[in-house]
Design an enzyme around this catalytic site. Structure first.
Site, PDB file in Angstrom:
ATOM      1  N   LYS A 133       4.011  -7.525   5.569  1.00 47.09           N
ATOM      2  CA  LYS A 133       4.570  -6.184   5.338  1.00 47.09           C
ATOM      3  C   LYS A 133       3.885  -5.106   6.178  1.00 47.09           C
ATOM      4  O   LYS A 133       4.482  -4.080   6.458  1.00 47.09           O
ATOM      5  CB  LYS A 133       4.538  -5.822   3.855  1.00 47.09           C
ATOM      6  N   HIS A 141      -6.367  -8.043  -5.274  1.00 45.62           N
ATOM      7  CA  HIS A 141      -6.303  -7.113  -4.145  1.00 45.62           C
ATOM      8  C   HIS A 141      -7.141  -5.891  -4.520  1.00 45.62           C
ATOM      9  O   HIS A 141      -6.871  -5.254  -5.533  1.00 45.62           O
ATOM     10  CB  HIS A 141      -4.856  -6.701  -3.855  1.00 45.62           C
ATOM     11  N   GLU A 199      -5.664 -12.136   2.568  1.00 44.71           N
ATOM     12  CA  GLU A 199      -4.355 -11.638   3.003  1.00 44.71           C
ATOM     13  C   GLU A 199      -4.486 -10.341   3.798  1.00 44.71           C
ATOM     14  O   GLU A 199      -3.940  -9.310   3.405  1.00 44.71           O
ATOM     15  CB  GLU A 199      -3.469 -11.385   1.777  1.00 44.71           C
TER      16      GLU A 199
HETATM   17  C1  LIG Z   1      -0.050  -5.197   0.949  1.00 41.87           C
HETATM   18  C2  LIG Z   1      -0.704  -6.428   0.507  1.00 41.87           C
HETATM   19  C3  LIG Z   1      -1.664  -7.039   1.318  1.00 41.87           C
HETATM   20  C4  LIG Z   1      -2.167  -6.435   2.597  1.00 41.87           C
HETATM   21  O1  LIG Z   1      -3.043  -5.421   2.298  1.00 41.87           O
HETATM   22  P1  LIG Z   1      -3.911  -4.697   3.442  1.00 41.87           P
HETATM   23  O2  LIG Z   1      -4.642  -3.665   2.691  1.00 41.87           O
HETATM   24  O3  LIG Z   1      -2.969  -4.180   4.443  1.00 41.87           O
HETATM   25  O4  LIG Z   1      -4.819  -5.730   4.009  1.00 41.87           O
HETATM   26  C5  LIG Z   1      -2.205  -8.231   0.868  1.00 41.87           C
HETATM   27  N1  LIG Z   1      -1.834  -8.793  -0.300  1.00 41.87           N
HETATM   28  C6  LIG Z   1      -0.912  -8.221  -1.102  1.00 41.87           C
HETATM   29  C7  LIG Z   1      -0.537  -8.900  -2.363  1.00 41.87           C
HETATM   30  C8  LIG Z   1      -0.330  -7.022  -0.730  1.00 41.87           C
HETATM   31  O5  LIG Z   1       0.565  -6.451  -1.538  1.00 41.87           O
END
Ligand SMILES: *Cc1c(COP(=O)(O)O)cnc(C)c1O
Length: 379
Positions: A47, A184, A261
């Site tokens: 994303k 996260h 991620e």
């Molecule tokens: C948006 C998102 C990410 C990426 O996050 P960054 O802060 O851009 O590294 C990773 N995991 C999940 C579940 C997300 O929603």
């Protein structure tokens, strides 16, 4: 790094607004991540920037992928569709996580045949998965502190540590397999303590699950949040990696598979925007530049991502504090109220660096202005 003269040449060749993706920078940041976090497999969060060529370059580097919608899944799938079915299935199982804790039922039904790993964080979702994607593997999304992250996510997502094991056992009772735990810490996390706390909470849930008889978890997903080097206040990635490595080694056995991620950390540094001055006015003594890109387009992060992107001129000369506005008729379309810029004329070019994440991805067609043209450099 793309030189300024190359950026100007690309703008002359392709016109503006232009969004330049530097694949050398992308490969470099991917390798940096791998080097400092050797225990961690990187699942690029599509994303942040779903450009298929970004996905392709990372695919070639050996990355895995975090997708959060069916269209994102398909962008990744393009790269493996030529493989024989068995190999394709193994690749999906090993290298894709569908990390949106709340999934529409039609998406689950479509996903089921690919048997992916999906996240969940509540009871309703477990029953939905059981019914519509019974062949998926599960990872519990845990709620962890997001203190000091630029974008906080903990109010929308995550099971609280107190209910985590109950949910894991409920999924188990229904015949689903919970492979592990994800979290996260919030996007652009410069507070490294968030990772320390999250890892400690997760280790606690692993322990409780074991003590209550659930021993099938072997996967730890430390999510995204790794901060892009937007300014000098962001401490080097190596420092964060050291903190994470220490906690991983202290809290988790070597046979636990660890994944992350990163979205922003990979995408931010590979994107540069180049736009043109299309108008100029002096309001209350302050010079205002109107450019052909703005917050409905590449600078969307100003609104959606709580982000600031300094605007630079190629021209040199004495500077003053200026406003920079986007091209649409909305007063919200303000790129910056305070940029140090030299005297510029209509047609002059300006640029912003480190604008690859959550920027072009959220471009709209508002007011009839299309998203910036994408060009790939060093691909
Ligand atoms: C948006 C998102 C990410 C990426 O996050 P960054 O802060 O851009 O590294 C990773 N995991 C999940 C579940 C997300 O929603």
């Amino acid at each position: 790094m793309i030189t300024k003269s190359r950026l100007q040449n690309l703008a002359r060749q392709h016109g503006t607004p232009l969004f330049v993706i530097d694949h050398d920078a992308l490969r470099k940041v991917y390798r940096e991540f791998k080097k400092h976090l050797p225990r961690v497999q990187a699942y690029y969060a599509v994303k942040a920037n779903p450009d298929p060529m970004i996905v392709r370059t990372l695919f070639e580097e050996g990355a895995s992928f975090d997708v959060a919608s069916m269209p994102e899944f398909k962008i990744v799938y393009q790269n493996i569709r030529h493989l024989p079915a068995k190999q394709r299935q193994d690749w999906i199982w090993d290298k894709i996580i569908y990390a949106n804790p709340t999934k529409p039922t039609d998406t689950l039904e479509e996903l089921n045949r690919y048997k992916p790993l999906v996240t969940f964080d509540n009871r309703e979702e477990i029953h939905k998965i059981k019914r519509h994607a019974p062949d998926a593997g599960l990872a519990l999304r845990l709620k962890v502190p997001n203190t000091g992250a630029m974008v906080e996510l903990s109010s929308k997502f995550g099971a609280s540590p107190g209910e985590a094991v109950d949910l894991i056992l409920e999924a188990d009772r229904l015949g689903l397999t919970v492979e592990g735990i994800s979290f996260h810490v919030g996007s652009q996390t410069t507070n490294f303590e968030n990772y320390v706390q999250a890892l400690s909470l997760t280790a606690g849930v692993f322990q409780e699950a074991r003590s209550r008889g659930y021993t099938k978890m072997n996967l730890l997903d430390i999510g995204g949040g790794f901060p892009a080097p937007y300014d000098a206040s962001v401490r080097p990635f190596a420092e964060l990696a050291k903190v994470i490595n220490t906690e991983l080694d202290r809290l988790f056995p070597a046979d636990i598979q660890v994944l992350a991620e990163p979205g922003r950390f990979f995408a931010a540094v590979c994107g540069t925007s180049v736009s043109s001055i299309i108008g100029k006015a002096v309001r209350d003594g302050k010079t205002c530049y109107y450019i052909n890109d703005g917050v409905y387009h590449t600078y969307s992060g100003v609104i959606f991502d709580h982000c600031k992107y300094p605007v630079h001129a190629f021209k040199k000369g004495p500077t003053s504090i200026c406003s920079v506005f986007g091209p649409t008729c909305d007063a919200l379309d303000v790129v910056s109220m305070a940029e140090n810029l030299p005297e510029l004329e209509r047609g002059d070019l300006v640029y912003s660096v480190n604008i690859g994440a959550y920027s072009h991805a959220s471009s709209t067609w508002f007011n009839g202005f299309p998203p910036a043209k994408v060009v790939h450099a060093n691909r």
